[in-house]
Design a protein around this motif. Sequence first.
Motif, PDB file in Angstrom:
ATOM      1  N   ASN A  74      -5.343   4.018   1.311  1.00 46.90           N
ATOM      2  CA  ASN A  74      -6.342   4.892   0.699  1.00 46.90           C
ATOM      3  C   ASN A  74      -5.761   6.254   0.334  1.00 46.90           C
ATOM      4  OD1 ASN A  74      -8.323   2.923   0.854  1.00 46.90           O
ATOM      5  ND2 ASN A  74      -9.098   3.633   2.820  1.00 46.90           N
ATOM      6  N   ALA A  75      -4.773   6.706   1.080  1.00 50.51           N
ATOM      7  CA  ALA A  75      -4.164   7.997   0.776  1.00 50.51           C
ATOM      8  C   ALA A  75      -3.474   7.963  -0.585  1.00 50.51           C
ATOM      9  CB  ALA A  75      -3.167   8.373   1.865  1.00 50.51           C
ATOM     10  N   LYS A  76      -2.967   6.789  -0.951  1.00 51.85           N
ATOM     11  CA  LYS A  76      -2.296   6.644  -2.242  1.00 51.85           C
ATOM     12  C   LYS A  76      -3.218   6.027  -3.296  1.00 51.85           C
ATOM     13  CE  LYS A  76       2.384   6.268  -0.360  1.00 51.85           C
ATOM     14  NZ  LYS A  76       3.634   5.449  -0.303  1.00 51.85           N
ATOM     15  N   ASN A  77      -4.461   5.741  -2.876  1.00 53.79           N
ATOM     16  CA  ASN A  77      -5.425   5.151  -3.812  1.00 53.79           C
ATOM     17  C   ASN A  77      -4.865   3.876  -4.451  1.00 53.79           C
ATOM     18  OD1 ASN A  77      -8.102   5.447  -4.663  1.00 53.79           O
ATOM     19  ND2 ASN A  77      -7.479   6.299  -6.641  1.00 53.79           N
ATOM     20  N   THR A  78      -4.255   3.054  -3.609  1.00 51.60           N
ATOM     21  CA  THR A  78      -3.547   1.870  -4.092  1.00 51.60           C
ATOM     22  C   THR A  78      -3.808   0.684  -3.172  1.00 51.60           C
ATOM     23  OG1 THR A  78      -1.800   3.255  -5.045  1.00 51.60           O
ATOM     24  CG2 THR A  78      -1.274   0.939  -4.688  1.00 51.60           C
ATOM     25  N   VAL A  79      -3.911  -0.483  -3.779  1.00 49.63           N
ATOM     26  CA  VAL A  79      -3.996  -1.744  -3.032  1.00 49.63           C
ATOM     27  C   VAL A  79      -2.767  -2.568  -3.390  1.00 49.63           C
ATOM     28  CG1 VAL A  79      -5.273  -3.895  -2.776  1.00 49.63           C
ATOM     29  CG2 VAL A  79      -6.497  -1.716  -2.876  1.00 49.63           C
ATOM     30  N   TYR A  80      -2.207  -3.231  -2.386  1.00 52.52           N
ATOM     31  CA  TYR A  80      -0.977  -3.996  -2.565  1.00 52.52           C
ATOM     32  C   TYR A  80      -1.227  -5.476  -2.332  1.00 52.52           C
ATOM     33  CZ  TYR A  80       1.032   0.652  -1.943  1.00 52.52           C
ATOM     34  OH  TYR A  80       1.330   1.981  -2.064  1.00 52.52           O
ATOM     35  N   LEU A  81      -0.396  -6.281  -2.974  1.00 49.27           N
ATOM     36  CA  LEU A  81      -0.352  -7.709  -2.684  1.00 49.27           C
ATOM     37  C   LEU A  81       1.110  -8.067  -2.450  1.00 49.27           C
ATOM     38  CD1 LEU A  81      -2.080 -10.315  -2.474  1.00 49.27           C
ATOM     39  CD2 LEU A  81      -1.352 -10.806  -4.823  1.00 49.27           C
ATOM     40  N   GLN A  82       1.450  -8.261  -1.191  1.00 46.75           N
ATOM     41  CA  GLN A  82       2.798  -8.676  -0.835  1.00 46.75           C
ATOM     42  C   GLN A  82       2.879 -10.184  -0.955  1.00 46.75           C
ATOM     43  OE1 GLN A  82       5.590  -6.782   0.093  1.00 46.75           O
ATOM     44  NE2 GLN A  82       6.654  -8.744  -0.037  1.00 46.75           N
TER      45      GLN A  82
END
Length: 121
Positions: A74-82
């Motif tokens: 949330n701090a980077k306003n990003t969601v990841y898919l590894q």
Amino acid sequence: QVQLVESGGGLVQPGGSLRLSCAASEFTLDYYAIGWFRQAPGKEREGVSCINSSDGSTYYADSVKGRFTISRDNAKNTVYLQMNSLKPEDTAVYYCAAQIICTVVSEYDYWGQGTQVTVSS
């Protein structure tokens, strides 16, 4: 205007890994569930994974369980898919989408432009 931008796609050999990112501009991802979807040529768009905002619960398609991991920063306003242990059948354009809760593909209001993932030797 709500915008989602995917990145991190590319060409990888079978068994390799990639990490996709879904970043947002003009709004905060904290309040949204983010889903990852993919569409291969000639096929319908299918759900891959989703993460809720309220409790962080996650969902995975059976085809990717144990290989893919969704997370959010949330701090980077990003969601990841590894994506690990990639297979040729994972080849597709991958999209992220936002909605209030994790739901079916037709219910998402906001979509990114997609990023190509190709798994090939």
